[in-house]
Scaffold this motif. Structure first.
Motif, PDB file in Angstrom:
ATOM      1  N   GLY A   1     -13.247   6.278  -2.397  1.00 13.02           N
ATOM      2  CA  GLY A   1     -13.996   5.456  -1.471  1.00 13.02           C
ATOM      3  C   GLY A   1     -13.033   4.794  -0.509  1.00 13.02           C
ATOM      4  O   GLY A   1     -12.031   5.372  -0.095  1.00 13.02           O
ATOM      5  N   GLY A   2     -13.314   3.557  -0.163  1.00  9.01           N
ATOM      6  CA  GLY A   2     -12.475   2.856   0.796  1.00  9.01           C
ATOM      7  C   GLY A   2     -11.080   2.624   0.255  1.00  9.01           C
ATOM      8  O   GLY A   2     -10.916   2.139  -0.862  1.00  9.01           O
ATOM      9  N   PRO A   3     -10.058   2.970   1.027  1.00  7.12           N
ATOM     10  CA  PRO A   3      -8.690   2.736   0.569  1.00  7.12           C
ATOM     11  C   PRO A   3      -8.381   1.241   0.512  1.00  7.12           C
ATOM     12  O   PRO A   3      -8.996   0.441   1.220  1.00  7.12           O
ATOM     13  CB  PRO A   3      -7.833   3.424   1.636  1.00  7.12           C
ATOM     14  CG  PRO A   3      -8.684   3.424   2.866  1.00  7.12           C
ATOM     15  CD  PRO A   3     -10.098   3.571   2.375  1.00  7.12           C
ATOM     16  N   LEU A   4      -7.461   0.879  -0.369  1.00 10.66           N
ATOM     17  CA  LEU A   4      -7.024  -0.510  -0.496  1.00 10.66           C
ATOM     18  C   LEU A   4      -5.898  -0.727   0.508  1.00 10.66           C
ATOM     19  O   LEU A   4      -4.727  -0.465   0.227  1.00 10.66           O
ATOM     20  CB  LEU A   4      -6.555  -0.785  -1.925  1.00 10.66           C
ATOM     21  CG  LEU A   4      -7.581  -0.448  -3.016  1.00 10.66           C
ATOM     22  CD1 LEU A   4      -6.983  -0.686  -4.404  1.00 10.66           C
ATOM     23  CD2 LEU A   4      -8.855  -1.255  -2.842  1.00 10.66           C
ATOM     24  N   SER A   5      -6.259  -1.197   1.682  1.00 14.34           N
ATOM     25  CA  SER A   5      -5.296  -1.267   2.791  1.00 14.34           C
ATOM     26  C   SER A   5      -4.134  -2.194   2.473  1.00 14.34           C
ATOM     27  O   SER A   5      -2.989  -1.928   2.871  1.00 14.34           O
ATOM     28  CB  SER A   5      -5.995  -1.727   4.066  1.00 14.34           C
ATOM     29  OG  SER A   5      -7.067  -0.855   4.381  1.00 14.34           O
ATOM     30  N   HIS A   6      -4.410  -3.292   1.756  1.00  9.55           N
ATOM     31  CA  HIS A   6      -3.333  -4.215   1.407  1.00  9.55           C
ATOM     32  C   HIS A   6      -2.351  -3.586   0.432  1.00  9.55           C
ATOM     33  O   HIS A   6      -1.150  -3.856   0.489  1.00  9.55           O
ATOM     34  CB  HIS A   6      -3.906  -5.508   0.832  1.00  9.55           C
ATOM     35  CG  HIS A   6      -4.761  -5.334  -0.378  1.00  9.55           C
ATOM     36  ND1 HIS A   6      -5.839  -4.481  -0.423  1.00  9.55           N
ATOM     37  CD2 HIS A   6      -4.699  -5.919  -1.604  1.00  9.55           C
ATOM     38  CE1 HIS A   6      -6.399  -4.547  -1.613  1.00  9.55           C
ATOM     39  NE2 HIS A   6      -5.720  -5.401  -2.353  1.00  9.55           N
ATOM     40  N   VAL A   7      -2.841  -2.700  -0.444  1.00 10.37           N
ATOM     41  CA  VAL A   7      -1.946  -2.004  -1.369  1.00 10.37           C
ATOM     42  C   VAL A   7      -1.175  -0.906  -0.645  1.00 10.37           C
ATOM     43  O   VAL A   7       0.003  -0.676  -0.923  1.00 10.37           O
ATOM     44  CB  VAL A   7      -2.728  -1.449  -2.571  1.00 10.37           C
ATOM     45  CG1 VAL A   7      -1.796  -0.703  -3.524  1.00 10.37           C
ATOM     46  CG2 VAL A   7      -3.439  -2.574  -3.316  1.00 10.37           C
ATOM     47  N   MET A   8      -1.826  -0.224   0.311  1.00 10.72           N
ATOM     48  CA  MET A   8      -1.083   0.765   1.107  1.00 10.72           C
ATOM     49  C   MET A   8       0.049   0.092   1.866  1.00 10.72           C
ATOM     50  O   MET A   8       1.142   0.661   2.004  1.00 10.72           O
ATOM     51  CB  MET A   8      -2.014   1.498   2.075  1.00 10.72           C
ATOM     52  CG  MET A   8      -2.908   2.532   1.414  1.00 10.72           C
ATOM     53  SD  MET A   8      -3.598   3.735   2.589  1.00 10.72           S
ATOM     54  CE  MET A   8      -4.584   2.671   3.631  1.00 10.72           C
TER      55      MET A   8
END
Length: 479
Positions: A304-311
């Protein structure tokens, strides 16, 4: 681990004050977790300590963005900054590992493996199957087309390392989704040496003719010749997938090179970004150009939606791993594992394969008259954090086990070296020699309960604390 800057230390204190203003119990649990980690010997092979920069990167407003899709092709507007973050994470990964393509979205190693499995299957469809259905893309297949494909796609053959030999549950273990997606068989290790027998793997592959061969491990204390694994895969027409989650830091740090570096030989390589890579908890997929288009559809195919803060934190950690000092760190991980193994062997302990040449050591605790569950619990009482693990042909199964897995990445981050790891081995052996199996309520032998002799936990804590104090965790940080 170097001292935190005054700014970083202040940032953590202020962040916890803000958290405490809303839910003080969470702030207190966070403080206690740091205290617990500071005061224990963390020897879990899959854990490490991320840098302050990596940790701080996760606590930003990138957490608030939905960004399904991929760079430049999102299902939501306003994702230009997420595009920058994901592109930087992928760029650092490509440069660090020498991979043609990198996908930074998976939330975990299991997600990365699912993306890889379905990408391999989708890639297979994009060949002769698209021609059969007279369409240009899997997106053009009708529901009726997919219905006729499902039996083919859902019952492919996978050959992976068995769990008791050191493989991972996502490598075809029957209770896991990977064991349900595929008709699977497993390869093990030589019953005498515990080492991979490539001729036996080749024979199994020739007989089984898998679509996918999975290499890599979570509890195999030796290196793998990936050139040989690719030869075997090519011979039977299989796709070689390598799960390097555990040893990615040793690949990034150039401890594993040549035939022991999986990236030049695997069609698809998966990894986590924590463990020996010392980043945030997350996953990643590397691939050849051939498989890149399929992997790039990980969202919405699997994710689903990527975890942008983790990326973003992945990008920071990968940038750190590209620095020269990371190679020194990676070599110390391997050197320290050998010191730990030698320390065990010199004290009469039994190791699976008789030693190690990577980041982990697998101790057979049956020689102490214990199960892995008893040994794990007794060690935890003494402040030594490990995990029980199966050993080849384990008579106690995957729950109680006969082994304990030790890893050196975390304590290496703290600055432990040869002398400290030799002392760790001494402390572990002392605890195990002073632990006795308990009994069940019926009076029979127990596989779970244990009795640790009086005073052992206290003296182990005291000896450990001397080493921990000399190698502080996040020095300069006072909460």
């Amino acid at each position: 681990m170097t001292d935190l800057s005054a700014a970083a230390s202040s940032a953590y204190r202020q962040a916890l004050d803000v958290i405490a203003s809303v839910e003080p119990r969470i702030a207190e649990a966070t403080r206690k977790e740091l205290a617990d980690q500071r005061s224990s010997l963390k020897l879990i092979a899959s854990e490490n300590y991320a840098s302050p920069a990596v940790l701080l990167t996760m606590g930003t407003w990138f957490s608030d963005k939905y960004a399904e899709g991929t760079i430049g092709h999102r299902f939501y507007a306003g994702c230009q900054n997420v595009d920058t973050v994901e592109a930087l994470a992928a760029e650092h990964a490509r440069e660090l590992f020498g991979a043609p393509y990198a996908y930074a979205q998976p939330h975990s190693g299991i997600d990365a493996n699912l993306v890889a499995f379905w990408s391999i299957l989708a890639h297979r469809v994009e060949g002769p199957w698209l021609e059969k259905f007279s369409v240009k893309s899997v997106n053009d297949l009708s529901e009726a087309d997919w219905e006729s494909l499902r039996a083919e796609l859902g019952n492919q053959r996978l050959l992976g390392m068995s769990l008791d030999a050191g493989g991972h549950l996502t490598h075809g273990f029957r209770p896991n989704i990977s064991g349900k997606m595929f008709h699977q068989q497993q390869y093990g290790t030589d019953p005498e040496t515990g080492l991979l027998d490539y001729d036996a793997v080749r024979a199994k592959a020739r007989e089984f003719k898998p679509l996918v061969i999975v290499a890599g491990y979570s509890a195999y204390p030796r290196r793998v010749n990936f050139a040989k694994m690719r030869e075997i895969a090519d011979e039977v027409g299989a796709t070689l997938m390598v799960d390097m989650a555990h040893f990615a830091g040793l690949v990034a740090g150039k401890v594993f090179t040549g035939d022991e570096d999986p990236v030049p030989f695997a069609h698809v390589t998966t990894t986590t970004t924590h463990k020996s890579l010392r980043g945030p908890r997350g996953g990643m997929v590397l691939a050849t150009e051939e498989f890149a288009p399929s992997v790039d559809r990980g969202c919405p195919m699997v994710l689903g939606g990527p975890l942008s803060h983790v990326m973003a934190a992945k990008a920071v950690a990968l940038a750190e791993a590209r620095q020269p000092e990371f190679r020194t760190y990676a070599q110390h991980i391997a050197d320290n594992a050998k010191s730990l193994a030698d320390g065990f062997l010199s004290r009469g302990a039994r190791l699976v394969t008789g030693g190690t040449d990577n980041h982990l050591v697998l101790l057979d605790v049956s020689s102490f008259g214990l199960t892995g569950r008893q040994a794990e619990a007794a060690l935890l009482d003494a402040g030594v954090v490990t995990n029980r693990n199966s050993i080849p042909s384990d008579p106690n199964g995957a729950w109680y086990t006969s082994g304990i897995r030790f890893g050196t990445p975390a304590l290496t981050t703290r600055g432990f070296g040869h002398d400290e790891f030799d002392r760790v081995a001494e402390l572990v052996v002392d605890v195990l020699r002073n632990t006795q199996p308990g009994t069940t309520k019926a009076g029979g032998p127990s596989k779970a309960s244990y009795v640790l002799a009086d005073g052992v936990a206290e003296r182990t804590h005291a000896a450990s604390q001397e080493m921990l104090d000399a190698n502080p965790l996040y020095p300069g940080l006072e909460l």
